[in-house]
Scaffold this active site. Structure first.
Site, PDB file in Angstrom:
ATOM      1  N   ASP A 122       8.945 -35.716 -27.264  1.00 23.65           N
ATOM      2  CA  ASP A 122       8.889 -37.147 -27.621  1.00 23.65           C
ATOM      3  C   ASP A 122       8.353 -38.078 -26.534  1.00 23.65           C
ATOM      4  O   ASP A 122       8.803 -39.220 -26.418  1.00 23.65           O
ATOM      5  CB  ASP A 122      10.279 -37.636 -28.030  1.00 23.65           C
ATOM      6  CG  ASP A 122      10.891 -36.845 -29.159  1.00 23.65           C
ATOM      7  OD1 ASP A 122      10.195 -36.013 -29.745  1.00 23.65           O
ATOM      8  OD2 ASP A 122      12.073 -37.058 -29.450  1.00 23.65           O
TER       9      ASP A 122
ATOM     10  N   LYS B 236       9.271 -35.849 -36.397  1.00 22.40           N
ATOM     11  CA  LYS B 236      10.661 -35.582 -36.729  1.00 22.40           C
ATOM     12  C   LYS B 236      11.450 -36.885 -36.807  1.00 22.40           C
ATOM     13  O   LYS B 236      11.048 -37.912 -36.237  1.00 22.40           O
ATOM     14  CB  LYS B 236      11.308 -34.641 -35.703  1.00 22.40           C
ATOM     15  CG  LYS B 236      11.451 -35.211 -34.292  1.00 22.40           C
ATOM     16  CD  LYS B 236      12.053 -34.170 -33.363  1.00 22.40           C
ATOM     17  CE  LYS B 236      12.188 -34.672 -31.926  1.00 22.40           C
ATOM     18  NZ  LYS B 236      13.188 -35.718 -31.735  1.00 22.40           N
TER      19      LYS B 236
ATOM     20  N   CYS C 199      17.671 -36.774 -27.416  1.00 21.07           N
ATOM     21  CA  CYS C 199      16.868 -35.695 -28.003  1.00 21.07           C
ATOM     22  C   CYS C 199      16.816 -34.447 -27.123  1.00 21.07           C
ATOM     23  O   CYS C 199      16.875 -33.321 -27.627  1.00 21.07           O
ATOM     24  CB  CYS C 199      15.458 -36.208 -28.299  1.00 21.07           C
ATOM     25  SG  CYS C 199      15.422 -37.557 -29.515  1.00 21.07           S
TER      26      CYS C 199
END
Length: 207
Positions: free
Chosen positions: A18, A83, A116
């Site tokens: 990310d 996602k 995450c």
């Protein structure tokens, strides 16, 4: 006896979590994270290590920042997936791992360390993978979150290391045909490595 969990390039994948454009102004040390990521992608390309990339809600948070040279990987970038789950372990990623049962270790870097990255590490550990988290490759909006997240991952069985240490573990020795090119990467990235270590690691007392 504790598990050693050595890194072997033939059994390792890199997970890039990310590192997206909208985070650039919010994440502590974002530019240094990009430096570490690009160094690890050079190592992946040299040692033929597959790379998985995720993007959290890219419609809102943008794509992977263009400063990260994913194109250089070619087929080694086995998946770039959007996602909404915080963990990278979405069904598509699990499928890629299931198709490569020889992979037993994951080198993990990206953001945010306490969200995450942490949830990815826990999911991978639960699935039986060795997880190596790069201390100079993870961060959060609030830098104070990072040592707590690293400690949590270590408590769960993850291994906290640095990008250069992981790279040398994967290279193993000087007697290989690619060592000259590996040494060049390390030399070329020396200043970037120092910059990332000083920004992202030196204040983390948990290490």
């Amino acid at each position: 006896m504790p598990q050693i969990a050595r890194l072997d390039p033939a059994k390792t994948a890199f997970f890039l979590c990310d590192l997206q454009t909208r985070f650039k102004q919010a994440i502590y040390g974002f530019d240094e994270l990009v430096l570490t990521a690009n160094k690890m992608l050079k190592v992946a390309k040299l040692l033929n290590i597959p790379v998985v990339v995720t993007e959290q809600n890219p419609k809102g948070l943008g794509p992977t920042t263009p400063e990260i040279d994913l194109d250089s990987l070619g087929d080694l970038c086995i998946l770039t997936i959007e996602k909404v789950l915080f963990s990278m372990m979405v069904p598509e990623v699990k499928t890629q791992l299931q198709e490569r049962p020889h992979i037993r270790s994951v080198v993990l870097f990206g953001i945010e360390s306490h969200v995450c990255v942490l949830q990815t590490a826990l999911d991978l550990l639960e699935e039986g993978y060795d997880v190596h988290v790069l201390a100079d490759g993870v961060s959060s909006c609030n830098r104070e979150e990072v040592p707590v997240a690293l400690s949590r991952m270590q408590q769960a069985g993850g291994y906290i290391t640095t990008s250069e240490s992981a790279a040398f573990q994967l290279q193993r020795g000087a007697g290989t045909t690619q060592f000259k090119e590996f040494a060049k990467i390390i030399k070329d990235e020396k200043d970037n490595t120092t910059r990332a270590i000083q920004k992202l690691v030196q204040l983390r007392s948990s290490l």
